[in-house]
Write a protein that holds these residues in place. Structure first.
Motif, PDB file in Angstrom:
ATOM      1  N   TYR A 103       5.622   5.721  -9.472  1.00  0.00           N
ATOM      2  CA  TYR A 103       5.122   6.576  -9.518  1.00  0.00           C
ATOM      3  C   TYR A 103       3.886   6.239  -9.817  1.00  0.00           C
ATOM      4  N   ASN A 104       2.729   7.083  -8.676  1.00  0.00           N
ATOM      5  CA  ASN A 104       1.265   6.435  -8.933  1.00  0.00           C
ATOM      6  C   ASN A 104       0.861   5.405  -9.159  1.00  0.00           C
ATOM      7  N   LYS A 105       1.717   4.770  -8.680  1.00  0.00           N
ATOM      8  CA  LYS A 105       1.371   3.216  -8.348  1.00  0.00           C
ATOM      9  C   LYS A 105       1.468   2.647  -6.838  1.00  0.00           C
ATOM     10  N   ARG A 106       2.815   2.730  -6.929  1.00  0.00           N
ATOM     11  CA  ARG A 106       2.592   2.070  -5.047  1.00  0.00           C
ATOM     12  C   ARG A 106       3.978   3.421  -4.488  1.00  0.00           C
ATOM     13  N   THR A 121      -1.176   2.089  -2.470  1.00  0.00           N
ATOM     14  CA  THR A 121      -1.751   1.411  -3.361  1.00  0.00           C
ATOM     15  C   THR A 121      -2.729   2.468  -4.147  1.00  0.00           C
ATOM     16  N   ASN A 122      -3.057   2.344  -4.894  1.00  0.00           N
ATOM     17  CA  ASN A 122      -4.765   2.681  -6.097  1.00  0.00           C
ATOM     18  C   ASN A 122      -5.718   2.081  -5.409  1.00  0.00           C
ATOM     19  N   ASP A 129      -2.027  -5.023  -6.094  1.00  0.00           N
ATOM     20  CA  ASP A 129      -1.429  -4.612  -5.896  1.00  0.00           C
ATOM     21  C   ASP A 129      -0.968  -5.012  -4.573  1.00  0.00           C
ATOM     22  N   TYR A 167       9.200   6.447  -2.259  1.00  0.00           N
ATOM     23  CA  TYR A 167       8.392   6.817  -3.638  1.00  0.00           C
ATOM     24  C   TYR A 167       8.587   7.390  -4.764  1.00  0.00           C
ATOM     25  N   GLN A 168       8.678   7.309  -6.027  1.00  0.00           N
ATOM     26  CA  GLN A 168       9.444   7.452  -7.122  1.00  0.00           C
ATOM     27  C   GLN A 168      10.176   9.028  -6.848  1.00  0.00           C
ATOM     28  N   LEU A 207      -2.116   7.615  -3.488  1.00  0.00           N
ATOM     29  CA  LEU A 207      -1.996   6.057  -3.360  1.00  0.00           C
ATOM     30  C   LEU A 207      -2.808   6.621  -1.563  1.00  0.00           C
TER      31      LEU A 207
END
Length: 329
Positions: A103-106, A121-122, A129, A167-168, A207
């Motif tokens: 979550y909120n990473k990639r 990515t962010n 990343d 995605y998670q 993202l």
């Protein structure tokens, strides 16, 4: 990064220590040599050298830490495969989405028409990343190929052409586009416009990615969309510490050889020392009564002086007897 079966089988603390030691050994040598040089060139040279080594060691520590984390993630993916069953029929990308795409990473999107994949990515640290997730996915693909070659896993290929997003928080994707948007679970929305993929939640951008890649597309799409299942041997592989049976036997033989060599060395070094200590502390020569009588006769008949040292008799011959010395007087 190359799949290292020995490194993955070690405890994580051991792997961190070994990896950092190997990476930083050369820098430590440079540092020690620089101290000698800086005696001639002044303290400025020493300060610059210390700063360089400190920064380099920090970078090496970060790289080693990332590598260890990658190995831990891959090990957890293998454990997930080991618990996957044909009744569930979940794809590898689905059961490992929280590990690979947290979550909120990639996140990862496949464009099947263009045969491209997009890593979301962010926006703050895009290049770093993207590099890390590319290395992680490359390593995972190498491990999966290795497990398949060793007959530790098998797969069932997914033949559907549905839109693929990993995605998670996303379990389901509405494959019908509405104004270039895909509706997902948990209020997640994926928008696509001019090859720019944006993942948002409740109107907040999470993202983003605008670069499509095809370097790993075929293998990545194949493995992530396929359902991967374990064979009976995979459980034993995990119990052995992620090592094949042949490698495990070789490692055990090596450990036995190392212990035998160490034991032989210890015996060779300690035996003479122990013998000398025992001889000095408890090595006492005793004589019986017959031997003692012979010694007394020798003392009586010969010109000697008898000295008793710790219950031992020492015979010291004199250059001249006391009688001869008195006659001279």
């Amino acid at each position: 990064m190359v799949y290292d079966e020995n490194l993955m089988s070690k405890p994580w603390s051991y792997r961190i220590f070994i990896t950092i030691f190997v990476i930083s050994a050369k820098d430590l040598f440079v540092f020690i040599c620089s101290i000698k040089i800086s005696e001639s060139f002044g303290m400025i040279k020493l300060g610059v050298t210390i700063s360089y080594v400190a920064i380099k060691c920090f970078i090496d520590w970060s790289a080693a830490k990332i590598e260890v984390i990658m190995n831990l993630i891959i090990q957890e993916c293998i454990k997930r495969i080991n618990t996957n069953s044909a009744l569930q029929g979940k794809s590898l990308g689905f059961i490992c989405r929280d590990l690979l795409f947290p979550y909120n990473k990639r996140a990862l999107v496949f464009d099947t028409e263009q045969q491209l994949y997009y890593i979301l990515t962010n926006e703050e640290n895009v290049e770093n990343d993207r590099r890390i997730i590319t290395e992680l996915l490359s390593e995972l693909l190498n491990v999966l190929d290795f497990l398949l070659k060793e007959h530790l896993i098998y797969f069932i290929k997914d033949s559907s052409e549905d839109f693929k997003l990993y995605y998670q928080l996303v379990e389901r994707v509405n494959n019908t586009q509405f104004e270039h948007k895909y509706d997902c679970d948990n209020g997640i929305m994926l928008s696509v416009e001019d090859s720019i993929y944006t993942l948002s939640s409740n109107g907040n951008k999470l993202l983003v990615s605008s670069i499509g890649e095809n370097m790993l597309y075929e293998k990545l799409y194949f493995w992530l969309t396929s359902s991967v299942f374990p064979t009976l041997s995979l459980n034993d592989y995990i119990k052995r510490g992620f090592v094949t049976e042949e490698k495990f036997i070789a490692n055990q033989s090596l450990k036995i050889s190392e212990k035998s060599l160490f034991l032989a060395f210890a015996v060779a070094v300690l035996t003479p020392i122990a013998t000398l200590v025992i001889s000095n502390l408890w090595g006492v020569t005793k004589v019986d009564s017959e031997q003692f009588d012979i010694l007394k006769e020798i003392v009586t008949k010969h010109d000697t002086t008898t000295i008793i040292i710790r219950d031992s008799i020492c015979l010291i011959p004199l250059k001249e007897s006391l009688e001869q010395r008195n006659q001279k007087k």
